[in-house]
Design an enzyme around this catalytic site. Structure first.
Site, PDB file in Angstrom:
ATOM      1  N   TYR A 156       0.840  -1.296   0.053  1.00  7.61           N
ATOM      2  CA  TYR A 156      -0.053  -0.082   0.132  1.00  7.61           C
ATOM      3  C   TYR A 156       0.834   1.429   0.080  1.00  7.61           C
ATOM      4  CZ  TYR A 156      -4.651  -1.886   0.806  1.00  7.61           C
ATOM      5  OH  TYR A 156      -5.877  -2.764   0.717  1.00  7.61           O
ATOM      6  N   LYS A 202       3.304 -15.582   2.022  1.00  8.99           N
ATOM      7  CA  LYS A 202       3.474 -15.956   0.591  1.00  8.99           C
ATOM      8  C   LYS A 202       5.179 -16.378   0.681  1.00  8.99           C
ATOM      9  CE  LYS A 202       2.057 -17.581  -3.138  1.00  8.99           C
ATOM     10  NZ  LYS A 202       1.191 -18.978  -3.390  1.00  8.99           N
ATOM     11  N   ASP A 234      -2.870 -18.446   0.086  1.00  6.59           N
ATOM     12  CA  ASP A 234      -3.564 -19.042  -0.571  1.00  6.59           C
ATOM     13  C   ASP A 234      -4.331 -20.333   0.037  1.00  6.59           C
ATOM     14  OD1 ASP A 234      -1.419 -20.315  -0.744  1.00  6.59           O
ATOM     15  OD2 ASP A 234      -1.208 -20.913  -2.882  1.00  6.59           O
ATOM     16  N   ASP A 258      -6.249  -7.307   3.745  1.00  5.48           N
ATOM     17  CA  ASP A 258      -7.408  -6.544   3.301  1.00  5.48           C
ATOM     18  C   ASP A 258      -8.450  -7.695   2.708  1.00  5.48           C
ATOM     19  OD1 ASP A 258      -9.205  -4.470   2.126  1.00  5.48           O
ATOM     20  OD2 ASP A 258      -8.031  -5.002   0.278  1.00  5.48           O
ATOM     21  N   ASP A 262     -12.012  -9.501   4.421  1.00 10.74           N
ATOM     22  CA  ASP A 262     -13.313  -9.413   3.848  1.00 10.74           C
ATOM     23  C   ASP A 262     -14.029 -10.649   3.810  1.00 10.74           C
ATOM     24  OD1 ASP A 262     -13.406  -6.508   3.120  1.00 10.74           O
ATOM     25  OD2 ASP A 262     -14.245  -6.899   1.309  1.00 10.74           O
TER      26      ASP A 262
HETATM   27  C1  IPM Z   1     -10.616  -1.469   3.954  1.00 16.64           C
HETATM   28  C2  IPM Z   1     -10.800  -0.850   2.561  1.00 16.64           C
HETATM   29  C3  IPM Z   1      -9.591   0.194   2.357  1.00 16.64           C
HETATM   30  C4  IPM Z   1      -8.187  -0.671   2.295  1.00 16.64           C
HETATM   31  C5  IPM Z   1      -9.667   0.893   1.132  1.00 16.64           C
HETATM   32  C6  IPM Z   1     -11.034   1.612   0.931  1.00 16.64           C
HETATM   33  C7  IPM Z   1      -8.592   1.734   0.694  1.00 16.64           C
HETATM   34  O1  IPM Z   1     -10.905  -1.851   1.749  1.00 16.64           O
HETATM   35  O2  IPM Z   1     -10.425  -0.909   4.978  1.00 16.64           O
HETATM   36  O3  IPM Z   1     -10.320  -2.846   4.021  1.00 16.64           O
HETATM   37  O4  IPM Z   1      -7.936  -1.320   1.095  1.00 16.64           O
HETATM   38  O5  IPM Z   1      -7.540  -0.828   3.598  1.00 16.64           O
HETATM   39 MG    MG Z   2     -10.902  -3.862   2.586  1.00 17.77          MG
END
Ligand code: IPM
Ligand code: MG
Length: 372
Positions: A156, A202, A234, A258, A262
């Site tokens: 990032y 990884k 993975d 990240d 999710d």
């Molecule tokens: C998160 C989001 C952010 C990230 C984006 C919006 C920049 O996806 O907080 O997980 O990638 O960190």
């Molecule tokens: Mg995210």
């Protein structure tokens, strides 16, 4: 490691707390309003003062000031005890590039606050099992995991980064110091839980992952009571949906975290219930954000789930405002409301009439009022 805030820190309760309040875009203002009402109810019941200082971030800030995060808003955040931030972004600002993008404001805020450890807890309670995309036999005895994601380094942020005609570059780089401090947060968190850490990398391909694995292994020597295993990213992605109950604390770098957070978050049925806390050095403000996005398609309808924001306020009470008992009370109120079957559209069972954002917030506050 005393200079680093971690989940086992117990900050002193503040008689007067100053919170920078950045609701963001899309459904942000709606869900933030419910979280604000919860925070005010807790402070009122406890007889302590809370100064919520509003500010703009993301598209809302671009519309007003031409930038996703102004120096004034950053100063507001840096001078607070804690920062609440709603989701940012939306199609109206998608054409912007580089530092003008909504996301750039968020990344600058995280970097300048130095909040390198992002904690994202996911629990699939019996009440939510029916909204999980996984079958009950896969969920097993239940899922209760904590993702600890490195937040201010890696691909990032590292240089070089940029675009040159038909070639573009991002760099994944880590230093020993960055890995060490994140690993300590993970091991300390594990001591409050089931004492298992899974470090995700990884290392079969990436040099930065090989350093990650070595350093995490060394830090583990200081935590002989915590079991460490290494997992390739993975394979971790697969195990999260085949054997999710085996995980306790997962520590990983920024981009892997990240993606995996999710995936882990949706085990509970919806990102709408997933809170996060981002911590840096002791005494500096923590950053609290719902994990979900701005959901522009349903913005303004009053149908978004405010629980991720309300639970983010619970984490703020625990890690930044010195109010662990109140944090537990908020979390218990959320659990009770879900147990009672109150559901927003994202977690409603088919055929069940969902409640709106405001009704969900009120249900939580009613439960909470009995406990405070
Ligand atoms: C998160 C989001 C952010 C990230 C984006 C919006 C920049 O996806 O907080 O997980 O990638 O960190
Ligand atoms: Mg995210």
């Amino acid at each position: 490691m005393d200079a680093v805030a971690a989940p086992d820190d117990r900050p002193e309760p503040l008689a007067r707390a100053r919170v920078a309040w950045l609701p963001g875009d899309g459904v942000g203002p709606e869900v933030a309003a419910e979280a604000e009402a919860v925070l005010r109810a807790v402070a009122d019941a406890g007889g302590w003062a809370i100064d919520l200082v509003p500010g703009l971030i993301g598209g809302a800030s671009i519309d007003r000031f031409g930038l996703p995060l102004t120096d004034d808003t950053l100063a507001l955040a840096q001078g607070a005890h804690a920062v609440f931030k709603g989701p940012v972004g939306g199609p109206r600002w998608d054409h912007l590039r580089g530092a003008e993008r909504c996301e750039a404001g968020l990344l600058r805020l995280r970097k300048e606050l130095g909040v390198f450890a992002n904690l994202r807890p996911t629990a699939v309670t019996p009440a939510l099992a029916a909204s999980s995309p996984l079958r009950p036999e896969v969920l097993g005895q239940g899922v209760d995991l904590l993702m600890v994601r490195e937040l201010t380094g890696g691909v990032y942020f590292a240089a070089p980064k940029g675009r040159d005609g038909d070639r573009a570059v991002d760099t994944m780089a880590y230093t020993r110091a960055e890995i060490e401090r994140l690993a300590h947060v993970g091991f300390r968190a594990a001591r409050l839980r089931r004492r298992r850490v899974t470090s995700v990398d990884k290392a079969n391909v990436l040099e930065s992952s090989r350093l990650w694995r070595d350093v995490v292994g060394e830090v583990a020597g200081q935590y002989p009571d915590v079991h460490l295993e290494h997992q390739l990213v993975d394979s971790c992605a697969m195990l999260l949906v085949t054997r999710p109950s085996q995980f306790d604390v997962i520590i990983t770098e920024n981009l892997f975290g990240d993606i995996l957070s999710d995936e882990a978050g949706v085990l509970a049925g919806s990102l709408g219930v997933l809170p996060s806390a981002s911590l840096g050095e002791t005494g500096r403000p923590g950053l609290y954000e719902p994990v979900h996005g701005a959901a522009p398609d349903i913005a303004g309808q009053g149908s978004a789930n405010p629980l991720a924001s309300i639970l983010s306020v619970a984490l703020m009470l625990r890690y930044s405002l010195g109010r662990p008992r109140e944090a537990l009370a908020v979390e218990a109120a959320v659990r009770d409301v879900l147990q009672d079957g109150v559901r927003t559209a994202d977690i409603a069972a088919s055929g069940q009439p969902p409640v709106g954002t405001g009704a969900m917030g009120r249900a939580v506050r009613e439960r909470l009022a009995r406990a405070l």
